[in-house]
Enzyme design. Sequence first.
Site, short mmCIF file in Angstrom:
data_model
loop_
_atom_site.label_atom_id
_atom_site.label_comp_id
_atom_site.label_asym_id
_atom_site.label_seq_id
_atom_site.Cartn_x
_atom_site.Cartn_y
_atom_site.Cartn_z
N SER A 40 0.81 -1.23 0.00
CA SER A 40 0.00 0.00 0.00
C SER A 40 0.84 1.28 0.00
O SER A 40 0.32 2.34 -0.34
CB SER A 40 -0.91 0.02 1.23
OG SER A 40 -0.14 -0.10 2.41
N ASP A 332 -3.43 7.94 7.92
CA ASP A 332 -4.42 7.10 8.59
C ASP A 332 -3.69 6.21 9.60
O ASP A 332 -2.52 6.45 9.90
CB ASP A 332 -5.26 6.30 7.57
CG ASP A 332 -4.44 5.29 6.77
OD1 ASP A 332 -3.29 5.00 7.18
OD2 ASP A 332 -4.95 4.79 5.76
N HIS A 335 -0.65 4.57 7.52
CA HIS A 335 0.07 5.13 6.36
C HIS A 335 0.50 6.58 6.57
O HIS A 335 -0.21 7.35 7.21
CB HIS A 335 -0.81 5.05 5.11
CG HIS A 335 -1.20 3.65 4.77
ND1 HIS A 335 -2.44 3.14 5.08
CD2 HIS A 335 -0.51 2.65 4.19
CE1 HIS A 335 -2.49 1.88 4.69
NE2 HIS A 335 -1.33 1.56 4.15
#
Length: 367
Positions: A40, A332, A335
Site C-alpha cells: 500500500s 491514517d 500510512h
Amino acid sequence: MANKTATYVVVALCLLVLVAKHAEARQPRLVPAIFVFGDSTVDVGNNNFLGTRKAGRANFPQYGVDFPTSKPTGRFSNGFNTADRLAQFLGFRLSPPAYLSLTRRTIRSQMFKGLNFASAGSGLGDSTGRLVVGEVIPMTQQVESFATVVKHMHQISGSKRTASLLSKSIFFISTGSNDMFEYSFSRSNDRKFLLGLVAAYKHYLKALYHLGARKFSIVSIPPLGCTPSQRLRRLTQMGTQGCFDPLNDLSLGSYPLLAAMLEELANELPGMAYSLGDAYTMVSFVYANPQTNDWSFTELEVACCGEGPFGASGCNQTVPLCGNRDNFLFWDANHPTQAVSTIAAQTLFVGNHTFVNPINVLQLTKM
Ligand SMILES: *[C@@H]1O[C@H](CO)[C@@H](O)[C@H](O)[C@H]1NC(C)=O
Ligand SMILES: *[C@@H]1O[C@H](CO)[C@@H](O)[C@H](O)[C@H]1NC(C)=O
C-alpha cells in the site's frame, strides 16, 4: 532608440527566464521507465480492480483529498505516495499507472514507460494479506504479471531493444511490512521469520533480474511499531504510551539481513546495481527533528483521518479530517501523509549514506 533597444533586451530576458522556468518544471526523464512493486505504500489503484473487502481499498473521498484531481485514486494517502514522488524526481508526471487499470491496448503504449504492479495488503509471502484484507496481489503474481509484459515487449520491440530499455529502467520496490505485521501476532521464531522474509525477497529480485531488471531501488521496512494502530495496540495490551517495541525490533533486525542479501546478490549477478533506502533511519530522523527548514511536523502520533486514541479507528467516509495535513506524520492508522512520502522520496533520490546505501537513486540512474 536606446530606450527601444533596452526594451527589447528586457523582453528577451523575460522570455529567457520564462523558458528557463519552463525547462526546470519539465526536467528531462532520467530513465526510460519505472516499474513499481510492493504494498500500500506504493499502490496507485490496483486493488480497486480486485474483489477486496473495503479494508484493502482507498476508494472514497478522504483518500485523495490533496491529490490534484481531489478524487480518490486508490492511493493510501491524502495525495501523492512515495512511488509518485520518486517518479516525479525522475522526471515523470507521477507514478506509472496501475497495471490492472489498463486494457490490452493501453498497456501496449504504457509498458515502455513503466507500470505499477503494487497491491495494498500484499507482501512477500503468498498468503500475506488474504486473511486481513481479502484478495490481494502477492509478489509472486506481481512478478508474473511483469513477465507477461516483458514477453509482450519482446514481441513488439525485439529482444535487444527490450533488454536495453529494461537495463536502464528503475525497479522500485517497497514491501515486507505486511508480512512482518502479520507475523507479529503469532511470533514463533524471529530469526527464522526474518531469514525467510529476506530469502523470499532474494528470490523475487533474481526473478526480476532474469527478466531484464538491473537497477533496483529498495525501501526497507520502517518502524512499524510507531504507527497509530500499533501505538493503540501497545496502549491496549500494556496500558502504556509509546511505540509497539516488538515490531520495531523486528524491523531493526531485518535491515542488516536485507543489506547483506543485496550485497551478495549484486556480486552474484553481473550488471545488477541497487540503492537501499533505510526507512527506519529516515523515520527516526524525522522523529528526532520534527521541525527543519524543509518540513514542520507538529503531530507525530495521531492519524489525520480517524477517531479515538491516536486517530487509529480507521479512515472512512464519516470520520473528521485534520486541516493541517502537512503537519501530520500519519495520514491514517497505518500510512504516512503525502508530506512524509515527499521527504522519503527525496531522501531515496539524493540522500546521503546515513539514509541510502551504497548509492542513492540519482547515482543509480547514472550507472
Ligand atoms: C467510521 O468510523 C467510525 C469510528 O470508528 C465509526 O463510528 C463509523 O461508524 C464509521 N463509518 C462508516 C460509514 O463506516
Ligand atoms: C546526512 O544528512 C543528515 C541530514 O542532513 C545529517 O544529519 C547526517 O550527518 C548526514 N550523514 C552523512 C554521512 O553525511
